[in-house]
Enzyme design. Structure first.
Site, PDB file in Angstrom:
ATOM      1  N   LYS A 180      73.397  44.838  25.840  1.00  0.00           N
ATOM      2  CA  LYS A 180      72.059  45.226  25.402  1.00  0.00           C
ATOM      3  C   LYS A 180      71.054  44.844  26.479  1.00  0.00           C
ATOM      4  O   LYS A 180      70.594  43.711  26.546  1.00  0.00           O
ATOM      5  CB  LYS A 180      71.657  44.559  24.087  1.00  0.00           C
ATOM      6  CG  LYS A 180      70.417  45.228  23.494  1.00  0.00           C
ATOM      7  CD  LYS A 180      69.593  44.340  22.606  1.00  0.00           C
ATOM      8  CE  LYS A 180      68.710  43.389  23.344  1.00  0.00           C
ATOM      9  NZ  LYS A 180      67.669  44.001  24.199  1.00  0.00           N
ATOM     10  N   THR A 236      64.009  32.545  23.018  1.00  0.00           N
ATOM     11  CA  THR A 236      65.011  33.459  22.461  1.00  0.00           C
ATOM     12  C   THR A 236      66.369  32.777  22.385  1.00  0.00           C
ATOM     13  O   THR A 236      67.110  32.975  21.420  1.00  0.00           O
ATOM     14  CB  THR A 236      65.107  34.722  23.338  1.00  0.00           C
ATOM     15  OG1 THR A 236      63.805  35.254  23.497  1.00  0.00           O
ATOM     16  CG2 THR A 236      66.001  35.768  22.716  1.00  0.00           C
ATOM     17  N   GLU A 254      71.769  31.730  30.275  1.00  0.00           N
ATOM     18  CA  GLU A 254      71.129  31.659  31.601  1.00  0.00           C
ATOM     19  C   GLU A 254      69.635  31.823  31.380  1.00  0.00           C
ATOM     20  O   GLU A 254      69.152  32.931  31.129  1.00  0.00           O
ATOM     21  CB  GLU A 254      71.655  32.779  32.504  1.00  0.00           C
ATOM     22  CG  GLU A 254      73.103  32.612  32.913  1.00  0.00           C
ATOM     23  CD  GLU A 254      73.337  31.391  33.775  1.00  0.00           C
ATOM     24  OE1 GLU A 254      72.375  30.847  34.338  1.00  0.00           O
ATOM     25  OE2 GLU A 254      74.495  30.965  33.860  1.00  0.00           O
ATOM     26  N   CYS A 289      64.191  33.769  37.963  1.00  0.00           N
ATOM     27  CA  CYS A 289      64.455  32.526  37.236  1.00  0.00           C
ATOM     28  C   CYS A 289      64.533  31.316  38.161  1.00  0.00           C
ATOM     29  O   CYS A 289      64.154  30.220  37.773  1.00  0.00           O
ATOM     30  CB  CYS A 289      65.744  32.680  36.448  1.00  0.00           C
ATOM     31  SG  CYS A 289      67.092  33.324  37.443  1.00  0.00           S
ATOM     32  N   GLU A 390      57.324  27.365  32.963  1.00  0.00           N
ATOM     33  CA  GLU A 390      57.614  28.535  33.789  1.00  0.00           C
ATOM     34  C   GLU A 390      56.506  29.576  33.605  1.00  0.00           C
ATOM     35  O   GLU A 390      56.197  29.965  32.476  1.00  0.00           O
ATOM     36  CB  GLU A 390      58.966  29.117  33.359  1.00  0.00           C
ATOM     37  CG  GLU A 390      59.398  30.316  34.181  1.00  0.00           C
ATOM     38  CD  GLU A 390      60.723  30.900  33.692  1.00  0.00           C
ATOM     39  OE1 GLU A 390      60.892  31.055  32.466  1.00  0.00           O
ATOM     40  OE2 GLU A 390      61.577  31.199  34.544  1.00  0.00           O
TER      41      GLU A 390
HETATM   42  P1  NAD Z   1      63.448  37.131  26.362  1.00  0.00           P
HETATM   43  O1  NAD Z   1      64.181  35.913  25.976  1.00  0.00           O
HETATM   44  O2  NAD Z   1      62.204  37.486  25.649  1.00  0.00           O
HETATM   45  O3  NAD Z   1      64.389  38.444  26.230  1.00  0.00           O
HETATM   46  C1  NAD Z   1      65.638  38.552  26.839  1.00  0.00           C
HETATM   47  C2  NAD Z   1      66.502  39.505  26.053  1.00  0.00           C
HETATM   48  O4  NAD Z   1      66.734  38.967  24.751  1.00  0.00           O
HETATM   49  C3  NAD Z   1      65.926  40.894  25.843  1.00  0.00           C
HETATM   50  O5  NAD Z   1      66.967  41.838  25.985  1.00  0.00           O
HETATM   51  C4  NAD Z   1      65.453  40.848  24.397  1.00  0.00           C
HETATM   52  O6  NAD Z   1      65.421  42.102  23.769  1.00  0.00           O
HETATM   53  C5  NAD Z   1      66.493  39.971  23.750  1.00  0.00           C
HETATM   54  N1  NAD Z   1      66.084  39.285  22.515  1.00  0.00           N
HETATM   55  C6  NAD Z   1      64.837  38.919  22.144  1.00  0.00           C
HETATM   56  N2  NAD Z   1      64.864  38.289  20.952  1.00  0.00           N
HETATM   57  C7  NAD Z   1      66.157  38.238  20.566  1.00  0.00           C
HETATM   58  C8  NAD Z   1      66.833  37.683  19.432  1.00  0.00           C
HETATM   59  N3  NAD Z   1      66.185  37.065  18.473  1.00  0.00           N
HETATM   60  N4  NAD Z   1      68.176  37.801  19.377  1.00  0.00           N
HETATM   61  C9  NAD Z   1      68.866  38.409  20.368  1.00  0.00           C
HETATM   62  N5  NAD Z   1      68.280  38.955  21.465  1.00  0.00           N
HETATM   63  C10 NAD Z   1      66.941  38.869  21.570  1.00  0.00           C
HETATM   64  O7  NAD Z   1      63.237  36.920  27.884  1.00  0.00           O
HETATM   65  P2  NAD Z   1      62.283  37.741  28.841  1.00  0.00           P
HETATM   66  O8  NAD Z   1      60.909  37.275  28.652  1.00  0.00           O
HETATM   67  O9  NAD Z   1      62.597  39.182  28.719  1.00  0.00           O
HETATM   68  O10 NAD Z   1      62.860  37.248  30.250  1.00  0.00           O
HETATM   69  C11 NAD Z   1      62.304  36.222  30.960  1.00  0.00           C
HETATM   70  C12 NAD Z   1      63.161  34.985  30.945  1.00  0.00           C
HETATM   71  O11 NAD Z   1      64.480  35.238  31.454  1.00  0.00           O
HETATM   72  C13 NAD Z   1      62.590  33.930  31.839  1.00  0.00           C
HETATM   73  O12 NAD Z   1      62.582  32.676  31.200  1.00  0.00           O
HETATM   74  C14 NAD Z   1      63.550  33.909  33.026  1.00  0.00           C
HETATM   75  O13 NAD Z   1      63.551  32.731  33.750  1.00  0.00           O
HETATM   76  C15 NAD Z   1      64.829  34.199  32.373  1.00  0.00           C
HETATM   77  N6  NAD Z   1      65.848  34.662  33.337  1.00  0.00           N
HETATM   78  C16 NAD Z   1      66.910  33.834  33.633  1.00  0.00           C
HETATM   79  C17 NAD Z   1      67.871  34.191  34.572  1.00  0.00           C
HETATM   80  C18 NAD Z   1      69.037  33.289  34.872  1.00  0.00           C
HETATM   81  O14 NAD Z   1      70.049  33.771  35.359  1.00  0.00           O
HETATM   82  N7  NAD Z   1      68.955  31.988  34.638  1.00  0.00           N
HETATM   83  C19 NAD Z   1      67.757  35.414  35.211  1.00  0.00           C
HETATM   84  C20 NAD Z   1      66.678  36.231  34.918  1.00  0.00           C
HETATM   85  C21 NAD Z   1      65.728  35.837  33.972  1.00  0.00           C
END
Ligand code: NAD
Length: 486
Positions: A180, A236, A254, A289, A390
């Protein structure tokens, strides 16, 4: 001839079918560079997610029965197809979230690299014989097994890299997957699904459903999903773990970071400046990230570094993401821009640091685009919001330290622990700091977090747990069965 700016029609990919509609309705996809709608994205509702999981479950026995060499062969073919289409995957990555073309091509190449790397592992996943009758013990050995259906949830900043680090090792280990991605980035993964089919990966082995939080939650909760691999934010992640807790389902997380870059007086200050500013401002406008968003500088060189950083920031250019001279992109949504500007505004009004550059919305960008000026705060208070949370935007905090102990204490003072960076020529100091810094990885003198595909990546603290990349990233998708024969 200019670059093609058209976007492909987007589908849900369930059991080998490409469906133009989902039960979750549709959402308009907005290009962050201009704020204009580029197309409609069909969203999966819980019923579509359930169908995708059932398709993955149905495909699992046959996929598991492929010989490891057959799985290697099909993943090698997929890698070849990805390599042949880097240009298209890079172009679509730009149209996904407004990243610069240079970064889009880099991320597509990275997915190709991970695919080749994990294809090579597919026929090297072995068990161990632990005891034998010759030792007057039972014959005992371990058998590596796939989990079954893995639910993979991606965020929008670099979906192709996450495909390389999550989907491909899961497949190499014999699992089937339901992916997803974020509904904000539908295009590059749409193209990827064409390549998955063309490579000869059987229907149902890779299913892809675009959707928001409700689709993600339906995926995590589905009883046939045996493991979850998630990239996103800590908020999340907590919800996902709460859902996983009900059936004690394992998850790899991650998450974000607030990574510190420690600069000692003997470091190459020009190189530090170039790498740090490139990482924080030129890579997805700070939406990465592992970016070193806290630059910790020894007091004896602090002013010099601050001057170099500000000069470099002034040389950065906004513009068409396909123009090679553009190095700063917009942030992903209007809401993201408002959130980032809110954090900048609070830091300014609370006086927790001195604004050295940026702080607002740049001139000369498309009026509808979601741009934020590359922003630098100096002498930031280590316990302030801007130094602890962050930002996920183009904001860099400079902090001053006077001793190694103080630098470590500041670096380790956040709840995150993804990456730490160190710049010094003193090998004794390097050895002390790599042990003392609380992070999933420590990178010295400009080494990036991904050095080849062999090095695992991941966090501690609220940066998550589990590893991606390398052998560790493969083993996340393998369950060990113990067998003993009397
Ligand atoms: P987010 O947590 O809002 O969303 C990530 C994903 O989770 C999306 O696909 C979203 O639709 C889904 N999601 C949201 N609520 C959910 C739920 N209740 N159950 C299941 N899935 C759900 O994150 P974002 O704001 O889109 O992304 C930014 C974050 O991602 C930052 O904190 C960034 O650092 C992190 N990130 C980490 C890495 C890594 O490898 N460590 C890489 C890229 C981004």
């Amino acid at each position: 001839m200019g670059i093609d700016r058209t976007v492909p029609a987007v589908h849900l990919h369930i059991g080998g079918q490409a469906r133009a509609e989902g039960t979750g309705g549709t959402v308009e996809h907005v290009f962050p560079v201009t704020g204009e709608v580029q197309g409609l994205v069909p969203l999966a509702g819980p019923a579509d997610v359930a169908e995708a999981v059932e398709a993955a479950h149905a495909a699992f026995p046959a996929w598991r029965a492929w010989t490891p060499a057959e799985r290697r062969g099909v993943l090698v073919r997929l890698a070849e197809l990805i390599k042949a289409d880097i240009a298209e995957l890079g172009r679509l990555s730009v149209l996904d979230n407004g990243m610069t073309h240079r970064i889009g091509l880099h991320l597509a190449s990275s997915m190709a690299g991970y695919t080749e790397y994990y294809a090579g592992w597919a026929d090297k996943i072995e068990g161990r014989v632990t005891t034998v009758p010759a030792q007057r013990r039972e014959l005992a050995y371990t058998v590596p097994e796939p989990y079954g259906v893995v639910g993979i949830i991606l965020t929008w900043n670099g979906p192709l890299v996450s495909v390389g680090m999550k989907v491909i090792p899961a497949l190499a280990a014999g699992n089937t997957v339901v992916v997803k991605p974020s509904e904000l980035t539908p295009y590059a993964t749409e193209h990827l699904m064409r390549l998955v089919r063309a490579a000869g990966i059987p229907d149902g082995v890779v299913n892809l459903v675009l959707g928001g939080p409700d689709a993600g939650e339906a995926l995590v909760r589905h009883p046939l999903v045996q493991k979850v691999s998630f990239t996103g934010g800590p908020t999340t992640a907590r919800k996902i773990l709460a859902s996983c807790a009900e059936s004690l389902k394992p998850a790899v997380l991650e998450l974000g970071g607030k990574s510190a870059n420690l600069v000692f007086p003997d470091a190459d200050l020009d190189r530090v400046t170039l790498i740090n500013t490139s990482s924080v401002f030129e890579t997805l406008a700070g939406q990465g990230c592992a970016i070193p968003s806290r630059l910790l500088v020894h007091e004896s060189v602090y002013d010099e570094v601050a001057e170099k950083v500000v000069a470099r920031v002034r040389s950065l250019r906004f513009g068409d993401p396909f123009d090679p001279s553009t190095n700063v992109s917009p942030v992903v949504t209007h809401a993201a821009r408002d959130r980032i500007l809110g954090m900048i505004g609070r830091a300014r009004s609370q006086g927790v640091g001195r604004l050295l550059a940026g702080g607002g919305v740049p001139d000369g960008v498309p009026a509808g685009g979601y741009y934020v000026e590359p922003t630098v705060f100096g002498d930031v208070a280590p316990d302030s919001e801007i130094a602890q949370v962050e930002v996920f935007g183009p904001v860099l905090s400079l902090l001053r330290f006077s001793s190694e102990e103080e630098a470590v204490a500041i670096a380790n003072s956040t709840s995150y622990g993804l990456a730490s960076y160190v710049n010094t020529r003193d090998i004794g100091r390097v050895n002390r700091l790599t042990a003392q810094l609380r992070a999933g990885g420590v990178y010295v003198n400009g080494a990036p977090p991904v050095v080849g595909y062999e090095l695992p990546f991941g966090g501690v603290g609220i940066s998550g747990y589990g590893r991606e990349g390398g052998q560790e990233g493969l083993l996340e998708f393998v369950r060990t069965k113990a067998v003993a024969i009397a």
